[in-house]
Design a protein around this motif. Structure first.
Motif, PDB file in Angstrom:
ATOM      1  N   PRO A  98       0.803  -1.166  -0.141  1.00  0.00           N
ATOM      2  CA  PRO A  98      -0.062   0.096  -0.071  1.00  0.00           C
ATOM      3  C   PRO A  98       0.779   1.344   0.052  1.00  0.00           C
ATOM      4  CG  PRO A  98       0.169  -1.121   2.231  1.00  0.00           C
ATOM      5  CD  PRO A  98       0.701  -1.954   1.282  1.00  0.00           C
ATOM      6  N   ALA A  99       0.280   2.158  -0.609  1.00  0.00           N
ATOM      7  CA  ALA A  99       0.990   3.503  -0.894  1.00  0.00           C
ATOM      8  C   ALA A  99      -0.021   4.663  -1.362  1.00  0.00           C
ATOM      9  CB  ALA A  99       2.239   3.421  -1.736  1.00  0.00           C
ATOM     10  N   PRO A 100       0.400   5.890  -0.985  1.00  0.00           N
ATOM     11  CA  PRO A 100      -0.587   6.728  -1.559  1.00  0.00           C
ATOM     12  C   PRO A 100      -0.894   6.931  -2.816  1.00  0.00           C
ATOM     13  CG  PRO A 100       0.940   7.704   0.288  1.00  0.00           C
ATOM     14  CD  PRO A 100       1.444   6.465  -0.405  1.00  0.00           C
ATOM     15  N   ALA A 101      -1.970   7.232  -3.379  1.00  0.00           N
ATOM     16  CA  ALA A 101      -2.361   7.420  -4.847  1.00  0.00           C
ATOM     17  C   ALA A 101      -1.322   8.461  -5.464  1.00  0.00           C
ATOM     18  CB  ALA A 101      -3.739   8.027  -5.065  1.00  0.00           C
ATOM     19  N   ARG A 102      -1.062   7.713  -6.457  1.00  0.00           N
ATOM     20  CA  ARG A 102       0.196   8.827  -7.456  1.00  0.00           C
ATOM     21  C   ARG A 102       1.599   8.714  -6.908  1.00  0.00           C
ATOM     22  NH1 ARG A 102      -1.158   9.327 -12.302  1.00  0.00           N
ATOM     23  NH2 ARG A 102       0.228  11.063 -12.526  1.00  0.00           N
ATOM     24  N   THR A 103       1.869   7.824  -5.932  1.00  0.00           N
ATOM     25  CA  THR A 103       3.223   7.468  -5.713  1.00  0.00           C
ATOM     26  C   THR A 103       3.829   7.056  -6.905  1.00  0.00           C
ATOM     27  OG1 THR A 103       2.650   7.264  -3.316  1.00  0.00           O
ATOM     28  CG2 THR A 103       4.837   6.486  -4.103  1.00  0.00           C
ATOM     29  N   PRO A 104       5.006   7.645  -7.343  1.00  0.00           N
ATOM     30  CA  PRO A 104       5.959   7.028  -8.314  1.00  0.00           C
ATOM     31  C   PRO A 104       6.338   5.678  -8.070  1.00  0.00           C
ATOM     32  CG  PRO A 104       6.739   9.331  -8.054  1.00  0.00           C
ATOM     33  CD  PRO A 104       5.839   8.696  -6.573  1.00  0.00           C
ATOM     34  N   ILE A 105       6.142   4.745  -9.211  1.00  0.00           N
ATOM     35  CA  ILE A 105       6.687   3.488  -9.217  1.00  0.00           C
ATOM     36  C   ILE A 105       7.890   3.134 -10.144  1.00  0.00           C
ATOM     37  CG2 ILE A 105       6.090   1.033  -9.574  1.00  0.00           C
ATOM     38  CD1 ILE A 105       2.885   1.775  -9.407  1.00  0.00           C
ATOM     39  N   LEU A 106       8.922   2.762  -9.415  1.00  0.00           N
ATOM     40  CA  LEU A 106      10.247   2.604 -10.185  1.00  0.00           C
ATOM     41  C   LEU A 106      10.614   1.107 -10.776  1.00  0.00           C
ATOM     42  CD1 LEU A 106      12.444   4.513  -7.517  1.00  0.00           C
ATOM     43  CD2 LEU A 106      11.054   5.508  -9.348  1.00  0.00           C
ATOM     44  N   ALA A 107      11.066   1.266 -11.849  1.00  0.00           N
ATOM     45  CA  ALA A 107      11.681  -0.139 -12.606  1.00  0.00           C
ATOM     46  C   ALA A 107      12.550  -0.879 -11.487  1.00  0.00           C
ATOM     47  CB  ALA A 107      12.158   0.032 -13.776  1.00  0.00           C
ATOM     48  N   ALA A 108      12.186  -2.135 -11.230  1.00  0.00           N
ATOM     49  CA  ALA A 108      12.978  -2.835 -10.310  1.00  0.00           C
ATOM     50  C   ALA A 108      14.393  -3.314 -10.868  1.00  0.00           C
ATOM     51  CB  ALA A 108      12.269  -4.047  -9.810  1.00  0.00           C
ATOM     52  N   LYS A 109      14.513  -3.371 -12.344  1.00  0.00           N
ATOM     53  CA  LYS A 109      15.435  -3.686 -12.688  1.00  0.00           C
ATOM     54  C   LYS A 109      15.415  -3.190 -14.259  1.00  0.00           C
ATOM     55  CE  LYS A 109      17.754  -7.841 -12.455  1.00  0.00           C
ATOM     56  NZ  LYS A 109      17.680  -9.311 -12.455  1.00  0.00           N
ATOM     57  N   SER A 110      16.714  -3.056 -15.058  1.00  0.00           N
ATOM     58  CA  SER A 110      16.514  -2.835 -16.383  1.00  0.00           C
ATOM     59  C   SER A 110      16.036  -3.597 -17.324  1.00  0.00           C
ATOM     60  CB  SER A 110      18.112  -2.311 -17.012  1.00  0.00           C
ATOM     61  OG  SER A 110      18.530  -1.187 -16.298  1.00  0.00           O
ATOM     62  N   GLY A 111      15.155  -3.325 -18.549  1.00  0.00           N
ATOM     63  CA  GLY A 111      14.640  -4.346 -19.173  1.00  0.00           C
ATOM     64  C   GLY A 111      13.761  -3.494 -20.617  1.00  0.00           C
ATOM     65  N   GLN A 112      13.084  -4.310 -21.112  1.00  0.00           N
ATOM     66  CA  GLN A 112      12.321  -3.972 -22.211  1.00  0.00           C
ATOM     67  C   GLN A 112      10.913  -4.173 -21.707  1.00  0.00           C
ATOM     68  OE1 GLN A 112      12.881  -5.915 -25.933  1.00  0.00           O
ATOM     69  NE2 GLN A 112      11.871  -4.191 -27.077  1.00  0.00           N
ATOM     70  N   GLY A 146      15.089   2.038 -12.066  1.00  0.00           N
ATOM     71  CA  GLY A 146      14.878   3.179 -11.215  1.00  0.00           C
ATOM     72  C   GLY A 146      14.063   4.362 -11.891  1.00  0.00           C
ATOM     73  N   ASP A 147      13.808   3.829 -13.239  1.00  0.00           N
ATOM     74  CA  ASP A 147      12.969   4.636 -13.924  1.00  0.00           C
ATOM     75  C   ASP A 147      11.465   4.514 -13.653  1.00  0.00           C
ATOM     76  OD1 ASP A 147      14.797   5.432 -15.781  1.00  0.00           O
ATOM     77  OD2 ASP A 147      14.314   4.014 -17.393  1.00  0.00           O
ATOM     78  N   VAL A 148      10.792   5.743 -13.840  1.00  0.00           N
ATOM     79  CA  VAL A 148       9.206   5.823 -13.256  1.00  0.00           C
ATOM     80  C   VAL A 148       8.701   5.141 -14.263  1.00  0.00           C
ATOM     81  CG1 VAL A 148       7.324   7.016 -12.646  1.00  0.00           C
ATOM     82  CG2 VAL A 148       9.617   7.909 -11.804  1.00  0.00           C
ATOM     83  N   ILE A 149       7.896   4.112 -13.879  1.00  0.00           N
ATOM     84  CA  ILE A 149       7.075   3.079 -14.878  1.00  0.00           C
ATOM     85  C   ILE A 149       5.339   3.500 -15.027  1.00  0.00           C
ATOM     86  CG2 ILE A 149       9.111   1.576 -15.463  1.00  0.00           C
ATOM     87  CD1 ILE A 149       7.138  -0.171 -13.604  1.00  0.00           C
ATOM     88  N   GLY A 150       5.088   4.272 -13.800  1.00  0.00           N
ATOM     89  CA  GLY A 150       3.766   4.381 -13.467  1.00  0.00           C
ATOM     90  C   GLY A 150       3.680   5.046 -12.032  1.00  0.00           C
ATOM     91  N   TYR A 151       2.123   5.103 -11.846  1.00  0.00           N
ATOM     92  CA  TYR A 151       1.888   5.524 -10.562  1.00  0.00           C
ATOM     93  C   TYR A 151       0.803   4.849  -9.680  1.00  0.00           C
ATOM     94  CZ  TYR A 151       4.199   9.436 -12.490  1.00  0.00           C
ATOM     95  OH  TYR A 151       5.125  10.461 -13.301  1.00  0.00           O
TER      96      TYR A 151
END
Length: 420
Positions: free
Chosen positions: A320-334, A377-382
């Motif tokens: 759980p986390a507040p709405a619109r909290t940035p979600i980061l990529a756990a690893k690099s990839g496609q 670490g890239d933001v992939i969504g919220y």
């Protein structure tokens, strides 16, 4: 004067004396009967509590629940030693727990019923006791009045009469008094009978309640034994990741659909990268996608919920986390998938190569597109609550060799707060 004439007055006197004795005996018997009547009434007045339709219905329902439990017990015994039937065992154990909980709920209703019944009967008893005290006080008042006033006393009337006709006249005069006194006595007797009947009802209700409480404790103990048995089976299933994934897909069309889609797209992208001589340079470690939020509300795999006592299955972990909290990529990839699904809501899947991938679901919005290359670490969504969700949170899944694994195993250095 002849001898016959001399004997006549004595005969008349004897007749008067006989009538007096008869009347005295009759009245004495009546008084004795009135005094003994309360005792007889109390002896004969014991009665059990009347069976209520409500409690009968609950007990019938409880019997049906017990029959279901016995049937399930026999089904479980038939498959218990067959490891290949673990899924069937789990389903039967789940139904057993449901049936046990249904019986516990039923017994709870019975206890509530008896609580109300006992409270009502106790109130009736107190009212009857107060009424008895009033009637007894009135009875004592009448007795004292008869003792103090010889003209009212039944015995004084008998012994003070000057002749037989005088006694009959006096008896006629006090009929109304006797009727009143009898009514006082009858009310007192009836009230005492009611008190005894209420006491019997109370004892019966309390006995039924105690029996229900004993059944409740026994059933809760059985429930805990069944919970332990079910958890042991689930632990065995969780130890085999292939079996976990097979069962998750078997019971969830959405999970199976997503699983098949991810594997298919991963393989297609891997082939495309191979043809174009493109490689994914990914990290060995997994970054936590929600820095600062380490509370987990749902675990991966199968377990018994500590509150509902029901078997619970889950394809990942929930954070759980507040709405619109940035979600980061756990690893690099496609990015394999960036889409919306009825169950997963807005979700993103990232391919990290060699059959490894991560899935992020229930996003409020997505920040990447299919085919896009992303860095750790890239933001992939919220964070959001789209799809089958009851609150803002991230649903995280990790796959290795196209198979789901427990994400917690990749974050052994983190200190999680587990609310499950």
């Amino acid at each position: 004067m002849t001898k016959k004439q001399q004997k006549q007055p004595q005969k008349q006197k004897k007749q008067k004396t006989d009538w007096r004795r008869v009347i005295v005996a009759v009245l004495a018997a009546c008084m004795a009967l009135l005094l003994l009547l309360p005792m007889f009434t109390m002896i004969l007045g014991g009665a059990g509590a009347v069976t209520q339709a409500e409690i009968d219905a609950l007990k019938a329902e409880q019997s049906e629940s017990k029959a279901r439990q016995q049937e399930l017990k026999e089904q479980l015994a038939a498959v218990k030693d067959d490891q290949a039937k673990a899924q069937q065992q789990r389903q039967i154990l789940t139904r057993q727990l449901d049936a046990i909980q249904a019986e516990i709920d039923n017994i709870d209703q019975q206890i509530v019923y008896y609580d109300g019944e006992i409270a009502q009967k106790e109130e009736e008893r107190l009212e009857a006791v107060a009424r008895e005290e009033e009637q007894y006080a009135l009875f004592c008042k009448r007795v004292r009045a008869m003792e103090e006033d010889g003209n009212v006393s039944y015995w004084s009337i008998l012994f003070n009469a000057e002749s037989f006709s005088d006694m009959l006249d006096r008896l006629a005069d006090i009929n109304d008094v006797m009727d009143y006194d009898n009514a006082v006595m009858e009310q007192l007797v009836e009230t005492r009978r009611q008190i005894e009947s209420i006491k019997a009802d109370l004892e019966s209700a309390r006995a039924e309640q105690e029996d229900a409480r004993a059944q409740q404790e026994a059933k809760k103990a059985e429930q805990q034994e069944k919970v332990a048995e079910a958890q042991k089976l689930l632990d065995q299933i969780n130890a085999d990741m292939a079996e976990v994934n097979r069962q998750l897909d078997a019971e969830s069309a959405a999970a199976a659909e997503i699983q098949a889609e991810i594997a298919k797209k991963q393989k297609a992208l891997a082939e495309e990268r191979r043809k174009n001589n493109i490689t994914i340079d990914t990290e060995s470690n997994y970054m936590w996608p929600l820095p600062g939020y380490n509370r987990l509300t749902s675990a991966f795999g199968y377990r018994i919920h500590p509150i509902t006592n029901k078997a619970h299955s889950h394809t990942g972990i929930d954070v759980p986390a507040p709405a619109r909290t940035p979600i980061l990529a756990a690893k690099s990839g496609q990015v394999v998938t960036s889409a919306r699904h009825s169950s997963y809501g807005n979700y993103v899947v990232i391919d990290h190569g060699n059959g490894s991938s991560t899935l992020y679901a229930h996003m409020s919005s997505r920040n990447v597109t299919e085919g896009q290359m992303v860095k750790q670490g890239d933001v992939i969504g919220y964070v959001g609550t789209t799809g089958s969700s009851n609150g803002n949170h991230l649903h995280l899944e990790i796959r290795e060799n196209y198979t789901r694994i427990n994400p917690e195993r990749k974050y052994t250095s983190m200190s999680f707060v587990r609310d499950y």
